[in-house]
Structures are given as C-alpha cells and as structure tokens.
Scaffold this active site. Structure first.
Site, mmCIF file in Angstrom:
data_model
loop_
_atom_site.group_PDB
_atom_site.id
_atom_site.type_symbol
_atom_site.label_atom_id
_atom_site.label_comp_id
_atom_site.label_asym_id
_atom_site.label_seq_id
_atom_site.Cartn_x
_atom_site.Cartn_y
_atom_site.Cartn_z
ATOM 1 N N SER A 1 27.414 80.894 -6.036
ATOM 2 C CA SER A 1 26.180 81.690 -6.097
ATOM 3 C C SER A 1 26.587 83.105 -6.478
ATOM 4 O O SER A 1 26.640 83.998 -5.643
ATOM 5 C CB SER A 1 25.470 81.666 -4.739
ATOM 6 O OG SER A 1 26.292 82.198 -3.724
ATOM 7 N N GLU B 1 23.751 79.773 4.038
ATOM 8 C CA GLU B 1 24.792 79.837 5.069
ATOM 9 C C GLU B 1 24.220 80.160 6.437
ATOM 10 O O GLU B 1 23.583 81.199 6.613
ATOM 11 C CB GLU B 1 25.832 80.913 4.702
ATOM 12 C CG GLU B 1 26.556 80.601 3.412
ATOM 13 C CD GLU B 1 27.432 81.758 2.923
ATOM 14 O OE1 GLU B 1 27.909 82.554 3.750
ATOM 15 O OE2 GLU B 1 27.610 81.859 1.697
ATOM 16 N N LYS C 1 33.844 91.670 -1.944
ATOM 17 C CA LYS C 1 34.591 90.561 -2.545
ATOM 18 C C LYS C 1 35.379 91.144 -3.721
ATOM 19 O O LYS C 1 34.779 91.486 -4.757
ATOM 20 C CB LYS C 1 33.636 89.496 -3.077
ATOM 21 C CG LYS C 1 32.810 88.770 -2.022
ATOM 22 C CD LYS C 1 31.737 87.929 -2.701
ATOM 23 C CE LYS C 1 30.996 87.044 -1.726
ATOM 24 N NZ LYS C 1 29.756 86.477 -2.326
ATOM 25 N N GLU D 1 32.013 75.413 1.990
ATOM 26 C CA GLU D 1 32.758 76.340 2.854
ATOM 27 C C GLU D 1 33.099 75.734 4.208
ATOM 28 O O GLU D 1 33.386 76.446 5.162
ATOM 29 C CB GLU D 1 31.968 77.639 3.022
ATOM 30 C CG GLU D 1 31.775 78.349 1.695
ATOM 31 C CD GLU D 1 31.122 79.713 1.806
ATOM 32 O OE1 GLU D 1 30.621 80.061 2.888
ATOM 33 O OE2 GLU D 1 31.110 80.421 0.791
ATOM 34 N N ASP E 1 23.259 83.894 5.643
ATOM 35 C CA ASP E 1 23.231 84.382 4.253
ATOM 36 C C ASP E 1 22.201 83.520 3.538
ATOM 37 O O ASP E 1 22.413 82.321 3.343
ATOM 38 C CB ASP E 1 24.613 84.236 3.589
ATOM 39 C CG ASP E 1 24.595 84.683 2.131
ATOM 40 O OD1 ASP E 1 23.540 85.134 1.651
ATOM 41 O OD2 ASP E 1 25.652 84.577 1.473
ATOM 42 N N ASP F 1 24.894 91.401 -0.821
ATOM 43 C CA ASP F 1 26.032 90.770 -1.517
ATOM 44 C C ASP F 1 25.727 90.739 -3.015
ATOM 45 O O ASP F 1 26.183 91.599 -3.779
ATOM 46 C CB ASP F 1 26.245 89.359 -0.939
ATOM 47 C CG ASP F 1 27.253 88.532 -1.729
ATOM 48 O OD1 ASP F 1 28.036 89.124 -2.489
ATOM 49 O OD2 ASP F 1 27.271 87.295 -1.582
ATOM 50 N N GLU G 1 22.489 88.386 5.525
ATOM 51 C CA GLU G 1 22.975 88.763 4.189
ATOM 52 C C GLU G 1 21.973 88.305 3.133
ATOM 53 O O GLU G 1 21.408 87.215 3.241
ATOM 54 C CB GLU G 1 24.333 88.070 3.986
ATOM 55 C CG GLU G 1 24.978 88.271 2.642
ATOM 56 C CD GLU G 1 26.338 87.556 2.599
ATOM 57 O OE1 GLU G 1 26.970 87.363 3.661
ATOM 58 O OE2 GLU G 1 26.749 87.172 1.492
ATOM 59 N N HIS H 1 35.341 86.021 1.746
ATOM 60 C CA HIS H 1 35.856 84.965 0.868
ATOM 61 C C HIS H 1 34.824 84.620 -0.206
ATOM 62 O O HIS H 1 33.714 85.152 -0.219
ATOM 63 C CB HIS H 1 36.179 83.711 1.706
ATOM 64 C CG HIS H 1 34.966 83.074 2.360
ATOM 65 N ND1 HIS H 1 35.013 81.859 3.000
ATOM 66 C CD2 HIS H 1 33.662 83.489 2.480
ATOM 67 C CE1 HIS H 1 33.817 81.538 3.465
ATOM 68 N NE2 HIS H 1 32.992 82.519 3.160
ATOM 69 N N HIS I 1 25.648 75.637 -2.004
ATOM 70 C CA HIS I 1 26.927 75.186 -1.435
ATOM 71 C C HIS I 1 26.855 73.789 -0.831
ATOM 72 O O HIS I 1 27.791 73.341 -0.183
ATOM 73 C CB HIS I 1 27.401 76.165 -0.362
ATOM 74 C CG HIS I 1 27.781 77.505 -0.902
ATOM 75 N ND1 HIS I 1 28.070 78.582 -0.105
ATOM 76 C CD2 HIS I 1 27.924 77.939 -2.186
ATOM 77 C CE1 HIS I 1 28.374 79.633 -0.858
ATOM 78 N NE2 HIS I 1 28.274 79.262 -2.125
ATOM 79 N N LYS J 1 34.053 87.655 6.578
ATOM 80 C CA LYS J 1 33.373 86.362 6.410
ATOM 81 C C LYS J 1 34.333 85.430 5.700
ATOM 82 O O LYS J 1 34.637 85.621 4.525
ATOM 83 C CB LYS J 1 32.090 86.556 5.595
ATOM 84 C CG LYS J 1 31.252 85.290 5.526
ATOM 85 C CD LYS J 1 29.887 85.527 4.921
ATOM 86 C CE LYS J 1 29.882 85.294 3.441
ATOM 87 N NZ LYS J 1 28.555 84.978 2.889
#
Ligand SMILES: O=C(O)[C@@H](CO)OP(=O)(O)O
Ligand SMILES: [Mg+2]
Length: 413
Positions: free
Chosen positions: A42, A157, A331, A200, A236, A306, A279, A359, A147, A382
């Site tokens: 993403s 998430e 990131k 993840e 998230d 993010d 997030e 990550h 994900h 994270k």
C-alpha cells in the site's frame, strides 16, 4: 581505523512476499556493513520509485559502472555526501533511475560500515553515547485490506501497543500473547478459520471490521489482566486503498463513506475502543480531513500520517502548517536515503510530531530499523509481532536493551 569505502557489492535477494529486492555489502578499510531494502504493497503516490522501470536486474547489471566507482574511496561516515552522490548519479526527483530501494540500501549499508569501522553499534554511531530510550513496539495482530485476502476486514492493520511494559522483553512478549489470544478468539468466532495470516504476520480472518475490532479490544483487555501489562489497541486504516475518487468503498462491509462519514467513523472507533494510535485515518492528500479529525481527537489519540507524508520533509511541513496530525511514519525507503530520513525525523521532532519508525509489508531479515528507532529517539516502532522478518527487528531491540545497561522505555504521551 579506516572507514574509507574499499568495495561495494549488490545482490538480488528474496523479500518476505517472495519478491526480489536488493542487498548491499560495503567493505571499508576496517569494517563491513550490509543492508537490504523492503517494499510496500500500500504505497503512497509520492514515495520515491522503488526500482527503475527496466527492473531490478537492469540496475544490478549497471551498478558497477554507474555507482561503484563514485563511492569507492569516499568515507562511509560521510552520510550526506554519499546520499548527494547517489542523488546526482540518479538525476531524477523521485530516484526512478537507480531506484529508491537501491539508494536506501547503499545509504544504510554505508552507515553500518562506518559504525563497524569505529567498532560501534549503528544506534550509537548515529544517535550518540547518551541515547538510551527503547521504542515501544506496535505489533500487527490482524491483517486486512491490501495485506490480506478478499474476506478479511477492509481496515489494513489492527495493531497493539503494550504501553505498560517496563522493558522491551516484556513488551514483545505481551504483543505475542495478544497475537495468540486473538488467534484463539477468531477460532471461537469462526469454526472454519484455517489460521491463515497476511503479509505482516497478523491473522487474516473472515471477519467484518467491527468483529475484528471487538476481538482486538477483548484480547487487549484479557492480556492486560493476565499479565498486568496494559496493552492498548491501535489501527492503520490505509484508506487510500479504499478511495475511488469520491468516496471510501468498504467492500467487506458493503458500505461507502464520504469524507465526512469517514471522519465520523474513525472518531467513533477511537472513542469506543479507546484507540491509542491511528495511522492514515484518511486518504493521502486529504490534509483538511486529517486536520479536522486531529482537532477532534488529537488530544487523546496519536493521529499518524504515513501515505500522506511519505517520510518527505517538504510534504510534512505542509502537514505541520495545517495541523494535519501529531505523528508521522518513518520508512527510509519512502524517501530513499538515510540523510533524507533524518531530515524528516528532525522536522517532526522540532514540531512535536512523534516519529514512528516502520517496516514495510514486504520485508527481509535486515534489522537496521531497530537501530534507527533508537538513534532517532522514536518512541514507537512498527514492525509486526511475529514472523522471521518481523522478529529480526524485535529481537535486535532485545539485544540493544541488553548491551545498554542504562536503557529505559521511551516516553509515550
Ligand atoms: O501501510 C503501512 O504502514 C505499511 C507497513 O505496515 O504497509 P506497506 O509497506 O504495504 O506500505
Ligand atoms: Mg501505513
């Protein structure tokens, strides 16, 4: 003690999704550094480009003629100079010629080679002798959205933070206990659950958003009671993935939300489930939506950007001006260099934005971000809860804690 770069090598390696990425080895007169680049699923539209259009093999092929000669002979501790050389060789604004994944791996491997040349751990080389704060881990419990598969929740998430942990060992084990508990609760809810996981390492169940929220919240309460370590839920939403140009499409739920409804929805979730951290509550680009939400709930909840900021100082400064959030995901491969990453962290901290080192969904066993989080004084990291590529970072934090006798957990607000 020489930190002058003598050799640089590149290789193609696997990431956790089975895709190709790059790993860089840098040898100095007196040290060695290795770093690998992760990849997102993403991704934010304004991130630097991970690999050139011609593909990863092409850049590996031309690496010797394009990069190696310019960096051999440079001191590995000259981070800004190295990053400037890389940007100059690349020659584009978004690193699309060399690929941000190639530049970030070089930049990080050079810093690791420098640290090794001075016989220091990376966190100490970058952060100095007085750094002693260990970040709290945001552990991924349930995966949805981009994900996970079709019947998983729309929210990407479902995370937790063990805010009551007294040290990183307690913290990572509290997170893994919540992960186990959530697995059990999903099985009770859905007898057909096969135990599948997403990118993840969070569970990828056939659950609606609200069912997942209930299970997440119950598991936090039960583990907090059992261990005496307070664990708080976090999210998230990654809703850029749900945005069709005018509204958010919650396919799993069969509901569409316009921007106002999305803000109300997130506010309601934050209030109901006492979210610690949220997030990307809104799509990238929606600075106004972000500021409205932050105004409403930002005193009691960490609102983190993010995809909207993509670790880019220029874009973050727009967010700061608009009071869009109070935290930012960091990131390194979104911006492509260590110095660019640091610039963004510094701007964030100077403006009371919490930096959250993170990550990517496609990871390797590279542990560098654990060191970056400590060096930057980031109070949160994270990096998942279980799975080899995730525990590489968590276990490294345990080692850092052990070699730093004066370590304390970072201050959370
Ligand atoms: O959205 C995110 O925060 C990340 C990592 O969790 O996902 P991706 O790497 O796919 O962008
Ligand atoms: Mg995100």
């Amino acid at each position: 003690m020489s930190s002058v770069i003598e050799n640089i090598g590149i290789r193609k390696i696997l990431d956790s999704r089975g895709n190709a990425t790059v790993e860089i080895d840098i040898t100095t007169g007196n040290g060695f550094g290795r770093a690998a680049a992760p990849s997102g699923a993403s991704t934010g539209a304004m991130e630097v480009v991970a690999f050139p259009e011609e593909g990863i093999d092409s850049v590996i092929g031309t690496f010797n003629e394009r990069v190696k000669g310019d960096l051999v002979g440079v001191s590995a501790d000259e981070t800004v100079l190295i990053d400037d050389i890389l940007k100059e060789i690349d020659g584009t604004d978004n690193l699309s010629s060399l690929g941000g994944n190639v530049t970030v791996a070089i930049s990080l491997a050079a810093a690791k080679a420098a640290a090794s040349s001075f016989n220091m751990p990376l966190y100490q080389f970058l952060g100095g002798n007085l750094k002693n704060e260990i970040p709290y881990p945001l552990g991924n419990m349930i995966n949805g959205g981009a994900h996970a598969g079709k019947n998983a929740p729309d929210i990407q998430e479902f995370l937790v933070v063990p805010v009551g942990a007294k040290n990183i060992t307690e913290a990572v084990f509290a997170n893994s206990s919540v992960h186990k508990k959530i697995g059990e609760l999903i099985k009770v809810k859905d007898g057909q659950f096969t135990g599948g996981k997403g990118d993840e390492g969070g569970w990828a169940p056939n659950l609606s958003n609200y069912e997942a929220l209930e299970i997440q919240s119950r598991a936090c309460e039960e583990i907090s009671d059992e261990t005496g370590i307070k664990v708080r839920p976090s999210l998230d939403l990654a809703p850029s993935e749900l945005w069709d140009g005018s509204k958010y499409i919650y396919g799993r739920e069969g509901v569409n939300r316009d921007t106002g409804e999305q803000i109300d929805f997130v506010e309601e979730i934050i209030d109901t489930y006492k979210m610690f951290f949220v997030e990307d509550p809104l799509r990238e680009g929606d600075f106004d939506g972000f500021s409205q939400l932050t105004k409403r709930v930002g005193d009691g909840c960490i609102i983190c950007g993010d995809d909207i900021f993509v670790t880019n100082a220029e874009i973050l400064s727009r967010g700061i001006e608009k009071k869009a959030a109070n935290a930012i995901i960091i990131k390194p491969n979104q911006i492509g260099t260590l110095s660019g990453t640091y610039q963004t962290v510094k701007l964030a901290k100077d403006n009371n934005y919490i930096p959250v080192v993170s990550h990517r969904s496609g990871e390797t066993t590279d542990e560098t971000i654990a060191h970056l989080a400590v060096a930057f004084g980031a109070p949160l990291i994270k990096t998942g809860a279980i799975g080899g590529e995730r525990i590489a970072k968590l276990n490294e934090l345990i080692r850092i804690q052990e070699e730093m006798p004066s370590s304390v957990m970072a201050k959370l607000k």
